[in-house]
Scaffold this motif. Structure first.
Motif, PDB file in Angstrom:
ATOM      1  N   GLN A 156       0.818  -1.203   0.000  1.00 58.10           N
ATOM      2  CA  GLN A 156       0.000   0.000   0.000  1.00 58.10           C
ATOM      3  C   GLN A 156       0.856   1.259   0.000  1.00 58.10           C
ATOM      4  OE1 GLN A 156      -1.064  -0.702   4.558  1.00 58.10           O
ATOM      5  NE2 GLN A 156      -1.859   1.254   3.836  1.00 58.10           N
ATOM      6  N   PHE A 157       2.175   1.089   0.170  1.00 63.81           N
ATOM      7  CA  PHE A 157       3.058   2.250   0.210  1.00 63.81           C
ATOM      8  C   PHE A 157       3.705   2.554  -1.138  1.00 63.81           C
ATOM      9  CE2 PHE A 157       2.988   0.478   4.510  1.00 63.81           C
ATOM     10  CZ  PHE A 157       2.296   1.520   5.114  1.00 63.81           C
ATOM     11  N   GLN A 158       3.179   1.950  -2.217  1.00 64.02           N
ATOM     12  CA  GLN A 158       3.678   2.298  -3.544  1.00 64.02           C
ATOM     13  C   GLN A 158       2.996   3.594  -3.965  1.00 64.02           C
ATOM     14  OE1 GLN A 158       6.181   1.407  -5.141  1.00 64.02           O
ATOM     15  NE2 GLN A 158       5.824   0.566  -7.147  1.00 64.02           N
ATOM     16  N   TYR A 159       3.800   4.635  -4.188  1.00 59.21           N
ATOM     17  CA  TYR A 159       3.300   5.948  -4.616  1.00 59.21           C
ATOM     18  C   TYR A 159       2.373   6.607  -3.602  1.00 59.21           C
ATOM     19  CZ  TYR A 159       4.768   3.743  -8.958  1.00 59.21           C
ATOM     20  OH  TYR A 159       5.456   3.057  -9.898  1.00 59.21           O
ATOM     21  N   GLN A 160       2.859   6.782  -2.400  1.00 53.34           N
ATOM     22  CA  GLN A 160       2.126   7.569  -1.416  1.00 53.34           C
ATOM     23  C   GLN A 160       2.885   8.874  -1.206  1.00 53.34           C
ATOM     24  OE1 GLN A 160      -0.698   6.914   0.549  1.00 53.34           O
ATOM     25  NE2 GLN A 160      -1.113   5.085  -0.658  1.00 53.34           N
ATOM     26  N   ALA A 161       2.139   9.932  -0.889  1.00 56.25           N
ATOM     27  CA  ALA A 161       2.791  11.210  -0.576  1.00 56.25           C
ATOM     28  C   ALA A 161       3.174  11.219   0.901  1.00 56.25           C
ATOM     29  CB  ALA A 161       1.823  12.344  -0.870  1.00 56.25           C
ATOM     30  N   LEU A 162       4.177  12.019   1.258  1.00 56.37           N
ATOM     31  CA  LEU A 162       4.430  12.313   2.666  1.00 56.37           C
ATOM     32  C   LEU A 162       3.521  13.465   3.028  1.00 56.37           C
ATOM     33  CD1 LEU A 162       8.310  12.222   2.949  1.00 56.37           C
ATOM     34  CD2 LEU A 162       6.654  10.383   3.339  1.00 56.37           C
ATOM     35  N   LYS A 163       2.899  13.407   4.210  1.00 57.22           N
ATOM     36  CA  LYS A 163       1.952  14.443   4.614  1.00 57.22           C
ATOM     37  C   LYS A 163       2.418  15.097   5.906  1.00 57.22           C
ATOM     38  CE  LYS A 163      -1.578  13.607   1.654  1.00 57.22           C
ATOM     39  NZ  LYS A 163      -2.925  13.353   2.180  1.00 57.22           N
ATOM     40  N   LYS A 164       2.220  16.417   5.952  1.00 57.53           N
ATOM     41  CA  LYS A 164       2.496  17.153   7.176  1.00 57.53           C
ATOM     42  C   LYS A 164       1.146  17.438   7.817  1.00 57.53           C
ATOM     43  CE  LYS A 164       4.371  21.694   8.332  1.00 57.53           C
ATOM     44  NZ  LYS A 164       5.474  22.625   8.022  1.00 57.53           N
ATOM     45  N   VAL A 165       0.945  16.920   9.032  1.00 54.71           N
ATOM     46  CA  VAL A 165      -0.342  17.044   9.711  1.00 54.71           C
ATOM     47  C   VAL A 165      -0.170  18.012  10.875  1.00 54.71           C
ATOM     48  CG1 VAL A 165      -2.166  15.766  10.916  1.00 54.71           C
ATOM     49  CG2 VAL A 165      -0.909  14.672   9.048  1.00 54.71           C
ATOM     50  N   ASP A 166      -1.077  19.013  10.981  1.00 59.87           N
ATOM     51  CA  ASP A 166      -0.952  20.079  11.974  1.00 59.87           C
ATOM     52  C   ASP A 166      -0.764  19.577  13.399  1.00 59.87           C
ATOM     53  OD1 ASP A 166      -1.038  22.022  10.100  1.00 59.87           O
ATOM     54  OD2 ASP A 166      -3.171  22.521  10.376  1.00 59.87           O
ATOM     55  N   SER A 167      -1.411  18.464  13.750  1.00 56.85           N
ATOM     56  CA  SER A 167      -1.338  18.013  15.143  1.00 56.85           C
ATOM     57  C   SER A 167      -0.001  17.344  15.487  1.00 56.85           C
ATOM     58  CB  SER A 167      -2.494  17.064  15.440  1.00 56.85           C
ATOM     59  OG  SER A 167      -2.446  15.959  14.560  1.00 56.85           O
ATOM     60  N   HIS A 168       0.786  16.950  14.485  1.00 56.08           N
ATOM     61  CA  HIS A 168       2.093  16.334  14.785  1.00 56.08           C
ATOM     62  C   HIS A 168       3.139  16.662  13.705  1.00 56.08           C
ATOM     63  CE1 HIS A 168       1.094  13.081  11.954  1.00 56.08           C
ATOM     64  NE2 HIS A 168      -0.075  13.023  12.550  1.00 56.08           N
ATOM     65  N   PRO A 169       3.490  17.964  13.572  1.00 53.46           N
ATOM     66  CA  PRO A 169       4.448  18.341  12.514  1.00 53.46           C
ATOM     67  C   PRO A 169       5.840  17.731  12.694  1.00 53.46           C
ATOM     68  CG  PRO A 169       4.014  20.201  13.975  1.00 53.46           C
ATOM     69  CD  PRO A 169       3.034  19.132  14.336  1.00 53.46           C
ATOM     70  N   HIS A 170       6.147  17.250  13.927  1.00 53.21           N
ATOM     71  CA  HIS A 170       7.498  16.699  14.155  1.00 53.21           C
ATOM     72  C   HIS A 170       7.668  15.317  13.528  1.00 53.21           C
ATOM     73  CE1 HIS A 170       5.138  14.779  17.276  1.00 53.21           C
ATOM     74  NE2 HIS A 170       6.093  13.872  17.378  1.00 53.21           N
ATOM     75  N   VAL A 171       6.555  14.703  13.097  1.00 54.41           N
ATOM     76  CA  VAL A 171       6.711  13.437  12.366  1.00 54.41           C
ATOM     77  C   VAL A 171       5.701  13.397  11.218  1.00 54.41           C
ATOM     78  CG1 VAL A 171       5.382  12.189  14.149  1.00 54.41           C
ATOM     79  CG2 VAL A 171       6.745  10.914  12.493  1.00 54.41           C
ATOM     80  N   PHE A 172       6.237  13.243  10.011  1.00 59.90           N
ATOM     81  CA  PHE A 172       5.380  13.245   8.822  1.00 59.90           C
ATOM     82  C   PHE A 172       4.620  11.931   8.703  1.00 59.90           C
ATOM     83  CE2 PHE A 172       8.676  16.230   6.725  1.00 59.90           C
ATOM     84  CZ  PHE A 172       8.055  17.339   7.288  1.00 59.90           C
ATOM     85  N   SER A 173       3.436  12.011   8.104  1.00 60.02           N
ATOM     86  CA  SER A 173       2.661  10.802   7.833  1.00 60.02           C
ATOM     87  C   SER A 173       3.030  10.247   6.458  1.00 60.02           C
ATOM     88  CB  SER A 173       1.167  11.121   7.821  1.00 60.02           C
ATOM     89  OG  SER A 173       0.735  11.515   9.097  1.00 60.02           O
ATOM     90  N   VAL A 174       2.926   8.951   6.317  1.00 61.26           N
ATOM     91  CA  VAL A 174       3.071   8.311   5.014  1.00 61.26           C
ATOM     92  C   VAL A 174       1.659   8.049   4.500  1.00 61.26           C
ATOM     93  CG1 VAL A 174       4.004   6.340   3.753  1.00 61.26           C
ATOM     94  CG2 VAL A 174       5.230   7.238   5.741  1.00 61.26           C
ATOM     95  N   GLY A 175       1.262   8.782   3.460  1.00 58.15           N
ATOM     96  CA  GLY A 175      -0.090   8.660   2.926  1.00 58.15           C
ATOM     97  C   GLY A 175      -1.120   9.155   3.928  1.00 58.15           C
ATOM     98  N   GLY A 176      -2.337   8.657   3.796  1.00 59.57           N
ATOM     99  CA  GLY A 176      -3.417   9.079   4.689  1.00 59.57           C
ATOM    100  C   GLY A 176      -4.152  10.269   4.117  1.00 59.57           C
ATOM    101  N   SER A 177      -5.315  10.570   4.699  1.00 59.95           N
ATOM    102  CA  SER A 177      -6.130  11.635   4.130  1.00 59.95           C
ATOM    103  C   SER A 177      -5.966  12.959   4.866  1.00 59.95           C
ATOM    104  CB  SER A 177      -7.602  11.211   4.119  1.00 59.95           C
ATOM    105  OG  SER A 177      -7.960  10.697   5.378  1.00 59.95           O
ATOM    106  N   GLU A 178      -5.183  12.975   5.952  1.00 59.70           N
ATOM    107  CA  GLU A 178      -4.998  14.229   6.691  1.00 59.70           C
ATOM    108  C   GLU A 178      -3.757  14.977   6.212  1.00 59.70           C
ATOM    109  OE1 GLU A 178      -5.895  13.697  11.273  1.00 59.70           O
ATOM    110  OE2 GLU A 178      -4.624  12.100  10.524  1.00 59.70           O
ATOM    111  N   GLY A 179      -3.778  16.298   6.363  1.00 60.41           N
ATOM    112  CA  GLY A 179      -2.585  17.108   6.176  1.00 60.41           C
ATOM    113  C   GLY A 179      -2.304  17.476   4.735  1.00 60.41           C
ATOM    114  N   SER A 180      -1.160  18.100   4.513  1.00 60.68           N
ATOM    115  CA  SER A 180      -0.802  18.549   3.170  1.00 60.68           C
ATOM    116  C   SER A 180       0.480  17.863   2.712  1.00 60.68           C
ATOM    117  CB  SER A 180      -0.619  20.069   3.152  1.00 60.68           C
ATOM    118  OG  SER A 180       0.257  20.452   4.185  1.00 60.68           O
ATOM    119  N   GLU A 181       0.591  17.664   1.412  1.00 61.93           N
ATOM    120  CA  GLU A 181       1.753  16.985   0.855  1.00 61.93           C
ATOM    121  C   GLU A 181       3.023  17.773   1.130  1.00 61.93           C
ATOM    122  OE1 GLU A 181      -1.085  17.097  -0.914  1.00 61.93           O
ATOM    123  OE2 GLU A 181      -1.522  14.967  -1.243  1.00 61.93           O
ATOM    124  N   VAL A 182       4.055  17.053   1.522  1.00 60.47           N
ATOM    125  CA  VAL A 182       5.332  17.685   1.846  1.00 60.47           C
ATOM    126  C   VAL A 182       6.131  17.915   0.576  1.00 60.47           C
ATOM    127  CG1 VAL A 182       7.538  17.276   3.006  1.00 60.47           C
ATOM    128  CG2 VAL A 182       5.397  16.633   4.139  1.00 60.47           C
TER     129      VAL A 182
END
Ligand SMILES: *[C@@H]1O[C@H](CO)[C@@H](O)[C@H](O)[C@H]1NC(C)=O
Ligand SMILES: *[C@@H]1O[C@H](CO)[C@@H](O)[C@H](O)[C@H]1NC(C)=O
Length: 316
Positions: A200-226
């Motif tokens: 599921q991690f083929q072609y996912q964006a890294l996301k910066k989520v306001d509640s935890h900017p110190h660790v980026f998310s891999v994919g998911g629907s929250e936040g903005s693309e890094v």
């Protein structure tokens, strides 16, 4: 003899015109459509832009006759309003697809638009302008230059991906030098897309989520693309100018703290279209909640080894 010569020539022709398989990532810097995916939903023929829960995505295939198929092996067509989706129910087959300069084209042009869907829940992919539409480029993620992490130890890849990583790196070196000859002098801005084929991690964006900017998310629907800028001292900053910090004990990868106690981590570089940290192109997607994953440089329980593929690189 003559027969076998003819046969091998025909085989070569067949290979040269073989259908092309690739992933698609949207590009529109500064918008919510930077590094989003083209996705589908169950029982819905339309293609959507962006990620949302329960969505499906995968590789597309551009066939020799100019038709495009999706991951369900269904042909993609266009309805009379210009909306793209699987053929049937008012969506007719189209032979106008192509790839030029690593971008998907329709009728030889880049005409794609993300249009608000009728139910306002998302954005459909269209080839015609629409009310409140946003133009997007569709970047082809070519599977022949999209490589797994070279130090990936997870033995889930097929045997073709396994031949000695050193040989692969050497063979790919000339291409890498051409594409990364500019960085030496200036700063480079780029996006990253995660690579781990068959997961599921083929072609996912890294996301910066306001509640935890110190660790980026891999994919998911929250936040903005890094999107990142590699600076001359080997440090990175994100699209908001915040430095990037890798926690040496946890491996968590995200923004520096807002109090100025942390210094941005150095030793980043780009090699062979991969983001490299301390000479390694291996990163991990670590489970951090219900269908949520965070980016780390260290392996973790339930973690998946990924590579960070650099896209849309622009060097000053
Ligand atoms: C094309 O599909 C979109 C999305 O379902 C729909 O809003 C539009 O009415 C369709 N156009 C026609 C002419 O059927
Ligand atoms: C992928 O890359 C190979 C080699 O660079 C090239 O021949 C091929 O046309 C590319 N495919 C697409 C879909 O761009």
């Amino acid at each position: 003899m003559q027969f076998s010569t003819t046969f091998s020539l025909m085989t070569m022709v067949a290979i040269a015109t073989a259908a092309k398989s690739f992933g698609l990532v949207t590009i529109h810097s500064g918008s919510m459509f930077q590094y989003a995916e083209i996705i589908g939903h169950d029982n819905d023929p339309l293609l959507y832009v962006g990620s949302s829960s329960g969505s499906k995505t995968g590789n597309f295939v551009l066939n020799d006759d100019g038709t495009l198929s999706d991951w369900n092996n269904k042909k993609i067509g266009i309805n009379s309003s210009g909306v793209a989706g699987e053929v049937g129910n008012g969506i007719s087959e189209s032979k106008d697809f192509g790839v030029s300069d690593e971008h998907l084209t329709y009728g030889g042009k880049e005409v794609f638009v993300a249009c608000p869907s009728e139910d306002q829940k998302g954005y459909v992919l269209s080839v015609k302008q629409c009310d409140k539409g946003t133009g997007v480029s569709l970047r082809v993620m070519n599977s022949s230059d999209v490589k797994e992490s070279s130090s990936s130890t997870t033995p889930t890849t097929t045997s073709t991906a396994t031949p000695s990583p050193t040989t692969l790196t050497t063979a790919a070196a000339p291409a890498a030098t051409t594409s990364s000859s500019a960085p030496a002098s200036g700063e480079c801005n780029f996006g990253v897309v995660t690579i781990k084929s068959g997961s599921q991690f083929q072609y996912q964006a890294l996301k910066k989520v306001d509640s935890h900017p110190h660790v980026f998310s891999v994919g998911g629907s929250e936040g903005s693309e890094v999107s990142l800028t590699l600076q001359k001292d080997g440090s990175l900053k994100d699209q908001d100018g915040r430095g990037i910090y890798v926690d040496p004990s946890t491996g968590e990868f995200g923004d520096v703290d807002p109090w100025g106690k942390e210094q941005p981590s150095k030793s980043f570089s780009i090699k062979d279209s991969h983001l490299v940290f301390n000479d390694k192109d291996s990163f991990y997607a670590c489970p951090s909640g219900d269908n949520k994953y965070s980016l780390s440089t260290k392996d973790c329980t339930g973690g998946t080894g990924i590579a960070l593929h650099v896209v849309d690189q622009k060097c000053a």
